[in-house]
Design an enzyme around this catalytic site. Structure first.
Site, short mmCIF file in Angstrom:
data_model
loop_
_atom_site.label_atom_id
_atom_site.label_comp_id
_atom_site.label_asym_id
_atom_site.label_seq_id
_atom_site.Cartn_x
_atom_site.Cartn_y
_atom_site.Cartn_z
N ARG A 240 -9.03 -1.38 4.15
CA ARG A 240 -8.88 -0.46 3.02
C ARG A 240 -9.97 0.61 2.94
NH1 ARG A 240 -7.73 -5.14 -1.19
NH2 ARG A 240 -8.66 -6.29 0.56
N LYS B 172 -16.15 -12.83 10.63
CA LYS B 172 -15.79 -11.76 9.69
C LYS B 172 -16.00 -12.29 8.28
CE LYS B 172 -12.24 -8.38 8.54
NZ LYS B 172 -11.30 -7.42 9.11
N GLU C 168 -12.34 -15.53 10.03
CA GLU C 168 -12.50 -14.85 8.74
C GLU C 168 -12.24 -15.78 7.56
OE1 GLU C 168 -9.70 -11.66 8.00
OE2 GLU C 168 -10.98 -10.79 6.46
N ARG D 66 0.85 -1.21 0.00
CA ARG D 66 0.00 0.00 0.00
C ARG D 66 0.88 1.25 0.00
NH1 ARG D 66 -4.47 -2.91 3.22
NH2 ARG D 66 -4.77 -4.51 1.63
N SER E 81 -13.70 -5.17 3.77
CA SER E 81 -14.09 -4.41 2.57
C SER E 81 -13.59 -5.09 1.30
CB SER E 81 -13.66 -2.95 2.66
OG SER E 81 -12.29 -2.79 2.91
N GLY E 82 -12.52 -5.84 1.39
CA GLY E 82 -12.15 -6.78 0.33
C GLY E 82 -11.71 -6.19 -1.00
N GLY E 83 -11.39 -4.89 -1.02
CA GLY E 83 -10.99 -4.30 -2.30
C GLY E 83 -12.10 -3.51 -2.96
#
Ligand code: 13P
Length: 331
Positions: free
Chosen positions: A289, A216, A174, A30, A258-260
């Site tokens: 993210r 999650k 998760e 990132r 949020s996974g992208g």
């Protein structure tokens, strides 16, 4: 505090979780995208910027840390975890150690980290942690995922959960169904439901206390490379249908990654999900993210931008909290 009370506090209405547990590799990726130096010190400064933002405790119940971060201190020499603790924010820790290829199952991954886990859990508890996270990844592809990969990961998640609870820490389980690919939303729904069903079968089999655990989950979405157009209402209906079919009601809460998704999509979709409540479980966010990206874009590794970045962070939390109550007004 009992694990049931910790779990309930984590998903208390009007709050959610900040995932700040990116491994060094992920954090560096990132940073690299924004030409921020990929160092121990910059990662420390970034987390300090987030955690010292005034008032975050009004919308953030817990923060998930990475091993490096729980050992780092602020400019003033205070443990970053103590900055959170002093604001009444629960400290969590990612305890899995990333993924390896699952032998004989090309394209599938298994999560590592069970070795010495109990010792590490006691150490983290000593350092002030009250909850933990373990992430399994599930890829959708032509013949993927296989039930074998889902089961192997569900077994590991059950062992991790049992150990966390033994030590008095709340596990966040998760099983992330990844967005990569051109699959349809229907396929994501089918895979997510199957993964959740298998996970709970294993959690029950290994006698994990579901009342002291948080799920999650990904939202049910079409793959990143799919042309399918879906509305937040479609996402919300598909996602809640999976939960209704697969998640036992003794689980106190479900939180989303949020996974992208863009920050705005993650907010709009959460808002729509919340509007369809109440549900048998608390439902809120545990974003990395979607909370951090717009903030990092303002900061860009330069302390001159820190104050402005913190303002953006406050706004992201406010909007996401509003969405978790179905009250987000933005577009
Ligand atoms: P994202 O919100 O960026 O998907 O991260 C959440 C998380 O904790 C993934 O493990």
């Amino acid at each position: 505090m009992s694990i049931q009370n910790i779990a309930r506090d984590l998903v208390a209405s009007g709050k959610g979780i900040l995932a700040a547990d990116e491994s060094n590799g992920t954090a560096n990726k990132r940073f690299e995208a924004l030409s921020i130096p990929q160092t121990f010190e910059m990662r420390r400064r970034w987390r300090e910027l987030l955690f010292t933002t005034l008032g975050i405790e009004t919308g953030i119940s817990g923060v998930i840390l990475y091993d490096e971060t729980i050992r780092q201190r602020s400019d003033d020499g205070i443990y970053l975890s103590k900055l959170l603790y002093d604001k009444g924010i629960l400290v969590g820790i990612k305890v899995d150690e990333g993924t390896d290829n699952l032998p004989n199952f090309p394209g599938e991954k298994i999560t590592k980290g069970l070795d010495n886990l109990e010792e590490r859990l006691y150490e983290y508890k000593e350092m002030g942690a009250s909850f933990t996270k373990w992430r399994a990844v599930i890829s959708i592809g032509e013949d993927l995922p296989t039930n074998e990969a889902i089961e192997a990961n569900a077994y590991l998640l059950s062992q991790y959960s049992a150990l966390s609870q033994k030590v008095g820490l709340v596990p966040i389980v998760e099983p992330e169904v990844l967005m990569e690919g051109s699959h349809s939303m229907a396929r994501c729904k089918e895979v997510t439901e199957n993964a959740h069903k298998i996970l709970f079968e294993y959690l029950k089999k290994y006698r994990v206390d579901l009342s002291g655990l948080i799920l999650k989950s990904n939202m049910v979405l079409p793959g990143k490379d799919s042309d399918e157009k879906v509305s937040p209402k479609d996402v919300a209906e598909a996602t809640l249908s999976v939960f209704k079919n697969a998640v036992p009601h003794d689980v106190p809460g479900i939180v989303f990654l949020s996974g992208g998704q863009s920050a705005i999509d993650a907010t709009l979709n959460l808002n729509e999900i919340a509007k369809m409540g109440p549900q048998p479980w608390e439902v809120t966010f545990s974003y990395s993210r979607a909370l951090q990206s717009p903030v990092m874009e303002v900061w860009r590794g330069n302390d001159v931008n820190a104050e402005r970045a913190q303002e953006v962070f406050k706004m992201r939390i406010k909007e996401t909290v509003a969405a978790s109550g179905g009250k987000y007004q933005g577009k």
